[in-house]
Design an enzyme around this catalytic site. Structure first.
Site, PDB file in Angstrom:
ATOM      1  N   GLY A 135       2.187 -11.364  -9.634  1.00 14.51           N
ATOM      2  CA  GLY A 135       3.084 -11.696 -10.741  1.00 14.51           C
ATOM      3  C   GLY A 135       2.557 -11.282 -12.103  1.00 14.51           C
ATOM      4  CG  PHE A 162      -3.589  -4.945  -5.507  1.00 14.66           C
ATOM      5  CD1 PHE A 162      -3.540  -5.188  -4.141  1.00 14.66           C
ATOM      6  CD2 PHE A 162      -2.422  -5.116  -6.239  1.00 14.66           C
ATOM      7  CE1 PHE A 162      -2.363  -5.584  -3.519  1.00 14.66           C
ATOM      8  CE2 PHE A 162      -1.241  -5.515  -5.631  1.00 14.66           C
ATOM      9  CZ  PHE A 162      -1.220  -5.745  -4.271  1.00 14.66           C
ATOM     10  CD  GLU A 371      -6.285   2.405 -14.695  1.00 11.63           C
ATOM     11  OE1 GLU A 371      -5.891   1.832 -13.660  1.00 11.63           O
ATOM     12  OE2 GLU A 371      -7.435   2.862 -14.812  1.00 11.63           O
ATOM     13  CB  THR A 373       4.548   1.016 -12.801  1.00 11.40           C
ATOM     14  OG1 THR A 373       5.305   0.360 -13.826  1.00 11.40           O
ATOM     15  CG2 THR A 373       3.921  -0.025 -11.887  1.00 11.40           C
ATOM     16  CD  GLU A 375       9.000   2.507 -12.486  1.00 13.93           C
ATOM     17  OE1 GLU A 375       9.555   3.427 -11.849  1.00 13.93           O
ATOM     18  OE2 GLU A 375       7.829   2.129 -12.254  1.00 13.93           O
TER      19      GLU A 375
END
Length: 396
Positions: A135, A162, A371, A373, A375
């Site tokens: 989130g 991650f 680093e 997306t 978008e």
């Protein structure tokens, strides 16, 4: 590598040419072992040792702290070489030089730099950048990990996911919320947390689509106590600015990495087109294959020019926000397109494991995610342009 001579704090052009040549030779030896790295899902110890001896764990760390002291314009030239082989190579020292190490370089106290940076530069300490949470990936402002005061100490709780190099990390550069965001700032601090601190639990390494040999994992912080000297910069509100600055710099580096990988995919495709035949004719003689190679070459050349321009703007201070996002957006999307065309040029062969372009096709998919997306990069670019235009109109 030999210790570079410098003019002020800058590595001379002559020394950098030697550093770049040695790096290129080293990368080509790794290329020869890509299949072994993928099958074993680990980087061979001798390659790790050689990278340390060459100074690659600290090439972007200032010389006063034991690094090579390369600036971002030089960094991207190395990154384009690193991209030519398995991205696991760059991953093993990328956070030391990049998003983790640069937090210390840019925002740490002198005492914190003295304690950690020489070890990070030598590779005796592997640093991990513990920011991403469920989130709260592309939007660091949404993170929920907390740090609360306990006398002179801090208690950290939360889960990160991650996290690159977490299974082998010695130091977690850890972001946590100290209070809700308010008019004084985002309320996010960053802490230097040794991996052996009680209360840290590292999960099993993640099973990913690609980038075998580059390990990531979940990290849990449960009542992890650190001293006041672990607070980066000695100030609570440094965290958000440190994250944004470090990530922006890292975007230029990732863009360069994407260019290097696209160059490898192109080279593999040209070689295949020149040798593979269809009906006795090399497929490179077919115009539609030539068109694909032309599109690949155009993308690689455009990406290389854009990376160098963005790096120059960072070093000069002209643009440290929009240009990095432009470079990362274009170059990582371009690398995905080039990888797809490379598989197409190879035909069915390109779909087979142990063929370089098949690995590249899987590896580069991640570049459009971390680093920030694609978008998010579009939002940064578009928002930056609008803010600049509104600022110009108000000043008239």
């Amino acid at each position: 590598m030999t210790s570079p001579s410098a003019v002020g704090d800058a590595v001379t052009a002559e020394d950098f040419r030697e550093i770049l040549a040695q790096t290129r030779t080293f990368v080509r030896t790794v290329v020869e072992r890509e299949r072994e790295i993928a099958e074993r899902d680990r980087m061979p110890d001798e390659i790790v040792a050689q990278a340390k001896a060459m100074g690659l764990f600290g090439y972007a760390i200032p010389q006063e702290w034991g690094g090579l002291g390369l600036d971002l314009a030089q960094d991207v030239e190395l990154a384009m070489e690193f991209g030519y082989t398995t991205l696991a190579l760059r991953s093993m020292f990328g956070t030391n030089n990049g998003i983790a190490g640069q937090v210390l370089v840019g925002f740490g106290t002198e005492e914190q730099k003295s304690r950690w940076l020489a070890h990070i530069a030598s590779g005796s300490v592997v640093a991990s950048f513990a920011l991403t949470e469920e989130g709260a990936g592309s939007d660091p402002g949404s993170l929920r990990s907390t740090a609360t005061r306990s006398g002179e100490d801090w208690i950290i709780n939360g889960e990160k996911r991650f996290i690159t190099n977490a299974p082998v990390a010695d130091l977690f550069v850890t972001f946590a919320r100290t209070r809700p965001a308010d008019e004084n700032g985002a309320g996010i601090a960053v802490f230097l947390v040794p991996a052996d601190t009680p209360g840290i639990e590292v999960g099993p390494k993640d099973r990913k689509m690609g980038q075998e040999g580059a390990w990531t994992a979940q990290v849990r912080f449960q009542d992890v106590r650190v001293g006041g000297d672990a607070l980066v910069g000695g100030a609570e509100d440094i965290g958000y600015r440190a994250a944004m600055t470090s990530l922006a710099r890292g975007r230029v580096h990732i863009a360069a990495l994407a260019v290097g990988t696209a160059q490898r995919a192109l080279d593999e495709s040209v070689a295949y087109a020149a040798s593979a035949t269809q009906g006795g004719t090399p497929i490179g003689e077919f115009q539609l294959v030539q068109a694909m190679l032309a599109d690949m070459q155009t993308g690689v050349m455009a990406g290389r020019a854009l990376v160098r321009d963005a790096a120059a703007k960072w070093v000069s201070g002209q643009d440290k926000r929009v240009a990095p996002s432009v470079a990362k957006l274009f170059c990582t999307e371009m690398a995905g397109d080039v990888a797809d065309l490379a598989v197409q040029v190879h035909g069915g062969t390109g779909y087979m494991r142990d063929v370089a372009v098949e690995r590249i096709y899987r590896d580069v998919r991640l570049l459009r995610l971390y680093e920030g997306t694609s978008e998010i990069q579009r939002l940064i670019i578009g928002g930056g342009l609008v803010r600049k235009a509104r600022g110009s109109s108000r000043s008239r």
